[in-house]
Design a protein around this motif. Structure first.
Motif, mmCIF file in Angstrom:
data_model
loop_
_atom_site.group_PDB
_atom_site.id
_atom_site.type_symbol
_atom_site.label_atom_id
_atom_site.label_comp_id
_atom_site.label_asym_id
_atom_site.label_seq_id
_atom_site.Cartn_x
_atom_site.Cartn_y
_atom_site.Cartn_z
ATOM 1 N N GLY A 18 0.783 -1.222 0.000
ATOM 2 C CA GLY A 18 0.000 0.000 0.000
ATOM 3 C C GLY A 18 0.813 1.269 0.000
ATOM 4 O O GLY A 18 0.266 2.352 0.079
ATOM 5 N N GLY A 19 2.116 1.189 -0.068
ATOM 6 C CA GLY A 19 2.932 2.392 -0.166
ATOM 7 C C GLY A 19 3.345 2.963 1.171
ATOM 8 O O GLY A 19 3.126 2.380 2.229
ATOM 9 N N GLY A 20 3.957 4.145 1.096
ATOM 10 C CA GLY A 20 4.571 4.785 2.251
ATOM 11 C C GLY A 20 3.644 5.017 3.422
ATOM 12 O O GLY A 20 4.004 4.755 4.567
ATOM 13 N N TYR A 21 2.444 5.502 3.171
ATOM 14 C CA TYR A 21 1.534 5.804 4.265
ATOM 15 C C TYR A 21 1.066 4.539 4.971
ATOM 16 O O TYR A 21 0.824 4.558 6.170
ATOM 17 N N ALA A 22 0.954 3.467 4.237
ATOM 18 C CA ALA A 22 0.582 2.197 4.859
ATOM 19 C C ALA A 22 1.719 1.664 5.733
ATOM 20 O O ALA A 22 1.492 0.833 6.610
ATOM 21 N N MET A 23 2.938 2.157 5.494
ATOM 22 C CA MET A 23 4.090 1.728 6.289
ATOM 23 C C MET A 23 4.153 2.411 7.655
ATOM 24 O O MET A 23 4.865 1.940 8.539
ATOM 25 N N ILE A 47 7.533 12.356 10.329
ATOM 26 C CA ILE A 47 6.476 12.137 9.336
ATOM 27 C C ILE A 47 6.183 13.442 8.606
ATOM 28 O O ILE A 47 6.095 13.478 7.377
ATOM 29 N N ALA A 48 6.060 14.524 9.365
ATOM 30 C CA ALA A 48 5.793 15.824 8.745
ATOM 31 C C ALA A 48 6.932 16.231 7.817
ATOM 32 O O ALA A 48 6.698 16.704 6.700
ATOM 33 N N ILE A 49 8.171 16.021 8.254
ATOM 34 C CA ILE A 49 9.325 16.382 7.429
ATOM 35 C C ILE A 49 9.389 15.496 6.184
ATOM 36 O O ILE A 49 9.605 15.984 5.077
ATOM 37 N N ALA A 50 9.206 14.187 6.377
ATOM 38 C CA ALA A 50 9.287 13.249 5.250
ATOM 39 C C ALA A 50 8.217 13.554 4.204
ATOM 40 O O ALA A 50 8.462 13.408 3.004
ATOM 41 N N GLN A 51 7.037 13.969 4.645
ATOM 42 C CA GLN A 51 5.966 14.315 3.711
ATOM 43 C C GLN A 51 6.289 15.596 2.963
ATOM 44 O O GLN A 51 5.869 15.783 1.834
ATOM 45 N N SER A 52 7.038 16.486 3.609
ATOM 46 C CA SER A 52 7.346 17.782 3.012
ATOM 47 C C SER A 52 8.483 17.724 2.008
ATOM 48 O O SER A 52 8.635 18.627 1.198
ATOM 49 N N PRO A 54 10.777 16.177 -1.163
ATOM 50 C CA PRO A 54 10.527 15.433 -2.400
ATOM 51 C C PRO A 54 11.022 13.997 -2.270
ATOM 52 O O PRO A 54 11.911 13.708 -1.480
ATOM 53 N N GLY A 55 10.425 13.128 -3.033
ATOM 54 C CA GLY A 55 10.851 11.738 -3.015
ATOM 55 C C GLY A 55 9.851 10.830 -2.347
ATOM 56 O O GLY A 55 8.766 11.245 -1.943
ATOM 57 N N VAL A 56 10.242 9.579 -2.226
ATOM 58 C CA VAL A 56 9.381 8.544 -1.676
ATOM 59 C C VAL A 56 9.338 8.681 -0.156
ATOM 60 O O VAL A 56 10.379 8.726 0.506
ATOM 61 N N PHE A 57 8.131 8.714 0.395
ATOM 62 C CA PHE A 57 7.935 8.920 1.835
ATOM 63 C C PHE A 57 8.714 7.913 2.674
ATOM 64 O O PHE A 57 9.426 8.287 3.608
ATOM 65 N N ALA A 58 8.600 6.639 2.356
ATOM 66 C CA ALA A 58 9.252 5.605 3.167
ATOM 67 C C ALA A 58 10.770 5.733 3.127
ATOM 68 O O ALA A 58 11.443 5.534 4.144
#
Length: 179
Positions: A18-23, A47-52, A54-58
């Motif tokens: 399910g991707g990064g958010y599912a992780m 989480i906030a920084i990783a979402q902000s 560029p690139g793949v969240f996980a």
């Protein structure tokens, strides 16, 4: 420690659909609860920084955690651990998927998986909302942000910048009132 970072993030990458958010719940369980590499508050900030970024969240979140623990080597090993399972799985699918695309039961499986993936993304979203201490006075922020992104196609970067500026101003105003 590099081996532990790699194996932990390899496991996360290999067993999360399910991707990064599912992780998010799996990363939290491993990094915060099991290994205690970072606190719950640090995890929310990451989480906030990783979402902000560029690139793949996980990958982003694994790099931040790896860097915090072992600097550049930790960042490299944790990123490799996160990316390698997906890379290998996608490589295998790409090699064989064209043979199975038109098989009815394969198509039916993918139709069944799609709604489950939505749930895999929804659960961490609700958990994040709870952890972020959303109340009736501030719940309008994610609702308005989602509407602006979804219906009005506002760039998410603008939403993040506006939220950061709003949070800064709010903090400055409340700090000055306390003095």
């Amino acid at each position: 420690m590099n081996k532990k970072l790699f194996s932990t993030f390899f496991k996360i990458g290999a067993f999360t659909l399910g991707g990064g958010y599912a992780m998010i719940p799996i990363i939290e369980a491993e990094v915060v609860d099991k290994h205690r590499w970072i606190s719950k508050e640090e995890f929310l900030d990451l989480i906030a920084i990783a979402q902000s970024c560029p690139g793949v969240f996980a990958i982003n979140i694994s790099v931040f955690i790896g860097y915090k623990l072992r600097k550049v080597h930790g960042a490299i090993w944790s990123a490799l651990g996160t990316a390698l399972p997906s890379f290998l799985i996608i490589l295998m699918i790409a090699m064989f998927f064209h043979r199975f695309m038109d098989v009815p039961w394969v198509a039916a499986m993918f139709r069944g998986i799609r709604p489950a993936v939505v749930a895999l993304i929804a659960v961490p979203t609700f958990n994040l909302a709870k952890s972020a201490r959303l109340t009736t006075s501030n719940c309008w922020i994610p609702i308005v942000s989602a509407i602006l992104i979804w219906l009005m196609e506002v760039n998410p970067i603008i939403i993040i910048l506006a939220a950061a500026i709003g949070g800064l101003l709010y903090g400055l105003l409340t700090d000055s009132e306390e003095e």
